[in-house]
Design a protein around this motif. Structure first.
Motif, mmCIF file in Angstrom:
data_model
loop_
_atom_site.group_PDB
_atom_site.id
_atom_site.type_symbol
_atom_site.label_atom_id
_atom_site.label_comp_id
_atom_site.label_asym_id
_atom_site.label_seq_id
_atom_site.Cartn_x
_atom_site.Cartn_y
_atom_site.Cartn_z
ATOM 1 N N PHE A 189 0.959 4.274 -3.118
ATOM 2 C CA PHE A 189 0.582 5.604 -3.011
ATOM 3 C C PHE A 189 2.030 6.637 -2.755
ATOM 4 C CE2 PHE A 189 -3.204 3.586 -1.922
ATOM 5 C CZ PHE A 189 -4.074 4.449 -2.418
ATOM 6 N N SER A 228 0.844 -1.092 0.128
ATOM 7 C CA SER A 228 0.024 0.035 -0.119
ATOM 8 C C SER A 228 0.826 1.357 -0.126
ATOM 9 C CB SER A 228 -1.016 0.059 1.197
ATOM 10 O OG SER A 228 -1.702 -1.241 1.121
ATOM 11 N N SER A 246 -6.887 3.399 4.076
ATOM 12 C CA SER A 246 -8.305 2.637 3.819
ATOM 13 C C SER A 246 -7.956 1.231 3.122
ATOM 14 C CB SER A 246 -8.915 3.340 2.837
ATOM 15 O OG SER A 246 -8.064 3.928 1.446
ATOM 16 N N ASN A 288 -2.870 11.575 1.676
ATOM 17 C CA ASN A 288 -4.140 10.991 1.468
ATOM 18 C C ASN A 288 -4.388 9.801 2.378
ATOM 19 O OD1 ASN A 288 -3.935 8.539 -0.478
ATOM 20 N ND2 ASN A 288 -3.120 10.212 -1.399
ATOM 21 N N GLN A 306 2.253 9.825 -4.781
ATOM 22 C CA GLN A 306 1.149 10.942 -4.237
ATOM 23 C C GLN A 306 2.101 12.191 -3.987
ATOM 24 O OE1 GLN A 306 -1.885 10.984 -5.016
ATOM 25 N NE2 GLN A 306 -2.456 9.038 -5.570
ATOM 26 N N GLY A 336 -5.296 7.091 1.480
ATOM 27 C CA GLY A 336 -5.357 5.829 0.549
ATOM 28 C C GLY A 336 -4.901 4.519 1.282
ATOM 29 N N ASN A 353 -10.523 11.569 -1.002
ATOM 30 C CA ASN A 353 -9.401 11.276 -1.295
ATOM 31 C C ASN A 353 -8.865 9.998 -0.692
ATOM 32 O OD1 ASN A 353 -8.795 11.802 1.442
ATOM 33 N ND2 ASN A 353 -7.507 13.515 1.367
ATOM 34 N N ASP A 354 -9.917 9.158 -0.196
ATOM 35 C CA ASP A 354 -9.596 7.887 0.064
ATOM 36 C C ASP A 354 -10.586 6.670 -0.364
ATOM 37 O OD1 ASP A 354 -11.872 7.958 1.559
ATOM 38 O OD2 ASP A 354 -10.618 8.699 3.518
ATOM 39 N N LEU A 355 -10.603 5.591 -0.328
ATOM 40 C CA LEU A 355 -11.525 4.420 -0.595
ATOM 41 C C LEU A 355 -12.856 4.704 -0.029
ATOM 42 C CD1 LEU A 355 -11.907 2.288 -2.504
ATOM 43 C CD2 LEU A 355 -10.791 0.792 -0.674
#
Length: 339
Positions: A45, A41, A57, A52, A48, A54, A257-259
């Motif tokens: 990301f 994960s 999540s 965020n 980026q 991400g 800005n996330d799932l």
């Protein structure tokens, strides 16, 4: 019922589980999977420029996936497993009531599932380093994960009391969990597509000679619109939807800005009935299209509906097992071992 007897029965159940080598192997596999998904994960990301949620999540959803996969094994044979081993009847002739036995089994199943949640907490804290995560998001996520552990444990214990054979009850528990995770998505998709109504919209006409839109006219368009707003309750019962809808969302320029937020927007839009739409080719988009944040703020949360439906299913199965385990038993499945 007695709290002391409930905790004693739960402690005996936990002691039996902790003596098993397979238990520690399962914990080790759980940790290795969390390490892998956390590293991946962060790699996904890493490009980026702005922080965020991400990473967080993804890790939280993966923890929920592992929890719903492991919990049926821990609870699916709680009652009939003791019947088959001839250890349930000796307990039933003691001062322990049926409620003590049922709640003790449920408490043990929830405790074993909570051990996995405690192991996941450090990984959730590490994933917060990716940014975009508040303390409220962490607390709500943990509470929802705990609620899902209780729901799956109650389903497993309930089915173990209703079904005579441990293997069948564990398999049925997995099927029940699969129905919540996958079946709700299928029911939502097929149900919304099967139920359609005529809708009306407007768009700019096109000049056949120039191939450009005529910006001073509108043309009415009629079409069939799927009615997902009539079946959104199926989607609300999905554990991952409950997690996403209950977790607070962070926004950038009005968009999540996330799932969690992306799933939440889709669920909230599914609640809305079809409206008159205007596609403006001259402006290259929908007229007065609200942002995702405005759509979320203008709709009703669905997570409590989903948890309510899950609790209704789990409570019904648990109550049925309670009645089936009560002594003296009036009726038991054929081939059930008494002592």
């Amino acid at each position: 019922m007695s709290f002391a007897r409930i905790t004693t029965l739960a402690r005996l159940e936990l002691t039996q589980r902790l003596r098993s080598v397979g238990w520690y192997v399962l914990l080790g596999v759980f940790v290795l999977l969390l390490i892998g998904i956390t590293l991946l994960s962060f790699m996904v990301f890493s490009f980026q420029s702005e922080p965020n949620a991400g990473v967080y999540s993804i890790v939280v959803n993966f923890v929920l996936l592992l929890v719903v996969l492991v919990s049926p094994t821990l609870s699916g044979n709680a009652i009939n497993g003791d019947r088959e081993a001839a250890t349930l009847a000796p307990v039933q002739v003691t001062a322990a009531t049926t409620g003590d036995i049922m709640l003790g089994k449920l408490l043990a199943a929830v405790a074993t599932g909570s051990i996995f949640l405690l192991i996941a907490v450090p990984f959730l804290l590490i994933s917060m380093l990716g940014g975009g995560v508040t303390a409220g998001m962490l607390i709500v996520s943990l509470l929802v994960l705990l609620a899902e552990i209780i729901v799956v444990a109650a389903i497993g214990v309930g089915l173990s009391g209703l079904i005579a054979r441990p293997l069948f009850s564990i398999a049925t528990t997995y099927l029940a969990v699969a129905a919540l995770v996958v079946g709700t998505l299928i029911a939502f998709g097929l149900g919304g597509t099967a139920i359609q109504s005529e809708a009306r919209g407007y768009e700019r006409p096109w000049d056949e000679t120039t191939g450009e839109p005529v910006c001073d006219e509108w043309v009415e368009v009629n079409y069939n619109q799927p009615r997902f707003d009539l079946v959104w309750g199926f989607l609300a019962a999905n554990p991952f939807v409950v997690l996403a809808d209950a977790t607070p969302t962070t926004f950038s320029h009005g968009y999540p800005n996330d799932l969690f937020g992306q799933v939440k927007v889709g669920v909230r839009l599914a609640q809305l009935p079809p409206e008159i739409e205007r596609w403006d080719a001259c402006e290259n988009g929908w007229i007065e299209s609200p942002t995702s944040q405005e759509q979320i703020e203008g709709t009703v949360p669905s997570w409590f509906v989903g948890l309510g439906l899950q609790a209704l299913i789990a409570g019904g199965l648990f109550a049925g097992a309670w009645a089936r385990t009560r002594t003296p038993a009036r009726r038991l499945p054929p081939g059930t071992r008494i002592a």
